[in-house]
Write a protein that holds these residues in place. Structure first.
Motif, PDB file in Angstrom:
ATOM      1  N   GLU A   1       0.838  -1.206   0.000  1.00 21.30           N
ATOM      2  CA  GLU A   1       0.000   0.000   0.000  1.00 21.30           C
ATOM      3  C   GLU A   1       0.873   1.256   0.000  1.00 21.30           C
ATOM      4  O   GLU A   1       0.591   2.227  -0.711  1.00 21.30           O
ATOM      5  N   ASN A   2       1.961   1.234   0.764  1.00 19.66           N
ATOM      6  CA  ASN A   2       2.881   2.378   0.791  1.00 19.66           C
ATOM      7  C   ASN A   2       3.514   2.611  -0.579  1.00 19.66           C
ATOM      8  O   ASN A   2       3.685   3.758  -1.005  1.00 19.66           O
ATOM      9  N   ILE A   3       3.869   1.537  -1.257  1.00 26.90           N
ATOM     10  CA  ILE A   3       4.444   1.651  -2.601  1.00 26.90           C
ATOM     11  C   ILE A   3       3.408   2.243  -3.562  1.00 26.90           C
ATOM     12  O   ILE A   3       3.717   3.108  -4.379  1.00 26.90           O
ATOM     13  N   ARG A   4       2.161   1.792  -3.445  1.00 25.68           N
ATOM     14  CA  ARG A   4       1.090   2.321  -4.303  1.00 25.68           C
ATOM     15  C   ARG A   4       0.897   3.815  -4.076  1.00 25.68           C
ATOM     16  O   ARG A   4       0.826   4.608  -5.022  1.00 25.68           O
ATOM     17  N   ILE A   5       0.869   4.231  -2.815  1.00 29.69           N
ATOM     18  CA  ILE A   5       0.695   5.656  -2.497  1.00 29.69           C
ATOM     19  C   ILE A   5       1.871   6.475  -3.033  1.00 29.69           C
ATOM     20  O   ILE A   5       1.679   7.535  -3.643  1.00 29.69           O
ATOM     21  N   ALA A   6       3.092   5.980  -2.848  1.00 33.72           N
ATOM     22  CA  ALA A   6       4.278   6.695  -3.338  1.00 33.72           C
ATOM     23  C   ALA A   6       4.249   6.820  -4.860  1.00 33.72           C
ATOM     24  O   ALA A   6       4.609   7.871  -5.413  1.00 33.72           O
ATOM     25  N   ARG A   7       3.829   5.758  -5.541  1.00 32.23           N
ATOM     26  CA  ARG A   7       3.731   5.798  -7.013  1.00 32.23           C
ATOM     27  C   ARG A   7       2.726   6.856  -7.448  1.00 32.23           C
ATOM     28  O   ARG A   7       3.002   7.683  -8.335  1.00 32.23           O
ATOM     29  N   LYS A   8       1.572   6.886  -6.796  1.00 30.17           N
ATOM     30  CA  LYS A   8       0.534   7.851  -7.166  1.00 30.17           C
ATOM     31  C   LYS A   8       0.962   9.286  -6.854  1.00 30.17           C
ATOM     32  O   LYS A   8       0.662  10.203  -7.616  1.00 30.17           O
ATOM     33  N   ARG A   9       1.670   9.484  -5.747  1.00 30.24           N
ATOM     34  CA  ARG A   9       2.158  10.826  -5.411  1.00 30.24           C
ATOM     35  C   ARG A   9       3.122  11.345  -6.467  1.00 30.24           C
ATOM     36  O   ARG A   9       3.248  12.547  -6.670  1.00 30.24           O
ATOM     37  N   ARG A  10       3.799  10.431  -7.129  1.00 31.97           N
ATOM     38  CA  ARG A  10       4.735  10.805  -8.193  1.00 31.97           C
ATOM     39  C   ARG A  10       4.042  10.843  -9.555  1.00 31.97           C
ATOM     40  O   ARG A  10       4.696  10.988 -10.575  1.00 31.97           O
ATOM     41  N   THR A  11       2.742  10.688  -9.559  1.00 29.15           N
ATOM     42  CA  THR A  11       1.891  10.666 -10.758  1.00 29.15           C
ATOM     43  C   THR A  11       2.400   9.676 -11.804  1.00 29.15           C
ATOM     44  O   THR A  11       2.457   9.983 -12.994  1.00 29.15           O
ATOM     45  N   MET A  12       2.789   8.498 -11.339  1.00 28.24           N
ATOM     46  CA  MET A  12       3.240   7.436 -12.238  1.00 28.24           C
ATOM     47  C   MET A  12       2.108   6.430 -12.395  1.00 28.24           C
ATOM     48  O   MET A  12       1.485   6.032 -11.415  1.00 28.24           O
ATOM     49  N   THR A  13       1.858   6.035 -13.625  1.00 24.44           N
ATOM     50  CA  THR A  13       0.870   4.985 -13.859  1.00 24.44           C
ATOM     51  C   THR A  13       1.510   3.628 -13.559  1.00 24.44           C
ATOM     52  O   THR A  13       2.733   3.504 -13.465  1.00 24.44           O
TER      53      THR A  13
END
Length: 114
Positions: A24-36
């Motif tokens: 979940e932390n990885i998912r949040i970090a990815r989204k914060r970086r606006t990466m698909t």
């Protein structure tokens, strides 16, 4: 789908929860970086499905995939501290119990062979 093994199915609930939170932390970090998912998966050289499994906390995803995700996100610095022997309080305590009470110097053996 990942092949089930006894080691995965017998994980303690606390470990399963920690893996799930990491995903979940990885998912949040990815989204914060606006990466698909596709962008990040291509940077990691894995499939979108593998990254999705990681983000959903699948314990069958390899450690290399997890480390790669953290590296892509710039969050890999903490990996060096996982399992650090200098922070292993139990191991240090056990090692201390094995130390001798006293240390004596060895007397040199006399070479009496003429």
């Amino acid at each position: 789908m990942a092949k089930g093994t006894r080691s995965i199915s017998s994980l303690p609930p606390e470990v399963v929860d920690a893996i799930s939170r990491l995903g979940e932390n990885i998912r949040i970090a990815r989204k914060r970086r606006t990466m698909t998912l596709d962008d990040m998966a291509s940077r990691m050289l894995v499939t979108r499905r593998t990254l999705s499994r990681l983000e959903h906390g699948d314990p069958g995803v390899s450690l290399a995939v997890m480390a790669s995700a953290l590296w892509v996100l710039g969050l890999d610095k903490g990996l060096r501290d996982i399992g650090d022997p200098e922070k292993d309080k139990v191991g240090i305590h056990q090692e201390g119990k094995r130390l001798p009470e006293r240390v004596r110097t060895k007397k040199p053996k006399l070479d009496l062979d003429f």
